[in-house]
Design a protein around this motif. Structure first.
Motif, short mmCIF file in Angstrom:
data_model
loop_
_atom_site.label_atom_id
_atom_site.label_comp_id
_atom_site.label_asym_id
_atom_site.label_seq_id
_atom_site.Cartn_x
_atom_site.Cartn_y
_atom_site.Cartn_z
N ASN A 1 2.35 1.73 -3.46
CA ASN A 1 1.34 2.22 -4.40
C ASN A 1 1.01 3.69 -4.14
O ASN A 1 0.81 4.47 -5.08
CB ASN A 1 0.07 1.37 -4.29
CG ASN A 1 0.28 -0.03 -4.82
OD1 ASN A 1 1.13 -0.25 -5.69
ND2 ASN A 1 -0.46 -0.99 -4.31
N GLN A 2 0.94 4.06 -2.86
CA GLN A 2 0.69 5.46 -2.54
C GLN A 2 1.83 6.35 -3.01
O GLN A 2 1.61 7.45 -3.53
CB GLN A 2 0.49 5.62 -1.03
CG GLN A 2 -0.83 5.03 -0.53
CD GLN A 2 -0.96 5.15 0.98
OE1 GLN A 2 -0.02 5.52 1.69
NE2 GLN A 2 -2.14 4.81 1.51
N GLU B 1 0.83 -1.21 0.00
CA GLU B 1 0.00 0.00 0.00
C GLU B 1 0.86 1.26 0.00
O GLU B 1 0.58 2.23 -0.71
CB GLU B 1 -0.91 -0.01 1.22
CG GLU B 1 -1.88 1.17 1.28
CD GLU B 1 -2.77 1.11 2.51
OE1 GLU B 1 -3.65 1.97 2.65
OE2 GLU B 1 -2.58 0.20 3.33
N GLN B 2 1.93 1.26 0.79
CA GLN B 2 2.82 2.41 0.84
C GLN B 2 3.50 2.65 -0.51
O GLN B 2 3.64 3.79 -0.95
CB GLN B 2 3.87 2.21 1.94
CG GLN B 2 3.28 2.27 3.34
CD GLN B 2 4.32 1.94 4.41
OE1 GLN B 2 5.45 1.59 4.09
NE2 GLN B 2 3.93 2.06 5.66
N GLY C 1 1.57 6.71 -6.64
CA GLY C 1 0.47 7.61 -6.98
C GLY C 1 0.84 9.06 -6.79
O GLY C 1 0.44 9.94 -7.56
N LYS C 2 1.63 9.35 -5.73
CA LYS C 2 2.04 10.73 -5.50
C LYS C 2 3.03 11.20 -6.56
O LYS C 2 3.02 12.35 -6.99
CB LYS C 2 2.67 10.85 -4.11
CG LYS C 2 1.68 10.66 -2.97
CD LYS C 2 2.37 10.77 -1.63
CE LYS C 2 1.38 10.57 -0.48
NZ LYS C 2 2.05 10.63 0.83
#
Length: 242
Positions: free
Chosen positions: A153-154, A150-151, A157-158
């Protein structure tokens, strides 16, 4: 449904949602395992207490059974001696111990069943605890992997992968364009140099013809102290005049 009941249900739902959001899965797993281990300790204590109680009841049963048998023998002895009154008293004592031993035997059987159930529960709980320990480690590993994914992917995304790749492609195009310009400059420089040499080679005959024409017209300057040899075309012109 009344307004108060609806508000109460909404409050409980929001409270449960807040608690669920604040829960740390790893801490929940550790606490759940601790609770199971505490249950195991309590169950072991209950089994130990049941075994101790059963042991005491068994001792009391054996004592009362033995006393009942002893008073029965005394009653037999009194009958043999012809003392029926004493035999009745002995039988009365025997009946009291016999009734007590019978009650204790019933209690002992019940306790044996309860103790067996407790032992089965303890064995089942021990198996669940062992399984929970394995699952806890596995779930923790899966949870950490999920958090790491998740980190990542985040972070992606940023950053904006599409815009970053577009920037790389743009820079690649600029590099290719610059390399093409440099190659063209090299090629143009090489062509210019060759053309200059070609021009030099092409004008040598013209210069020689110009000198010959000047010699015929008497327009050549006087010879120097160390005259240089005339070109072949000039010599041929002089020979033709002579």
């Amino acid at each position: 449904m009344g307004l108060f009941e609806r508000l109460s249900r909404l409050f409980r739902a929001n409270l449960n949602a807040a608690i669920s959001a604040a829960e740390d899965p790893e801490k929940v797993l550790d606490q759940a395992l601790l609770d199971m281990q505490e249950d195991q300790v309590q169950l072991r204590q209950a089994v130990a207490q049941a075994m101790a109680t059963q042991k005491r009841v068994e001792q009391q049963y054996n004592q009362n059974f033995a006393l009942a048998e002893e008073w029965y023998r005394k009653a037999q002895l009194a009958v043999q001696k012809g003392d029926e009154e004493l035999a009745k008293q002995a039988l009365s004592r025997r009946k009291g111990y016999g009734d007590t031993s019978t009650a204790l035997k019933t209690q002992l059987d019940q306790q044996s069943v309860q103790l067996e159930n407790l032992r089965r529960q303890m064995t089942a709980l021990e198996g669940k605890i062992a399984e929970a320990k394995t699952k806890k480690d596995m779930l923790k590993a899966r949870l950490r992997a999920a958090k790491a994914t998740e980190q990542v992917n985040q972070a992606l995304g940023k950053v904006g992968t599409s815009s970053a790749m577009a920037a790389f492609e743009q820079m690649e195009d600029r590099v290719l364009t610059q390399e093409a310009k440099a190659q063209a400059t090299v090629e143009l420089s090489g062509d210019s140099l060759e053309e200059q040499f070609k021009l030099l080679e092409g004008t040598s005959d013209v210069d020689a013809e110009l000198l010959a024409m000047k010699a015929q017209m008497g327009m050549l300057p006087p010879p120097a102290a160390n005259p240089q040899p005339l070109p072949e075309s000039l010599k041929q012109g002089e020979l033709e005049q002579s």
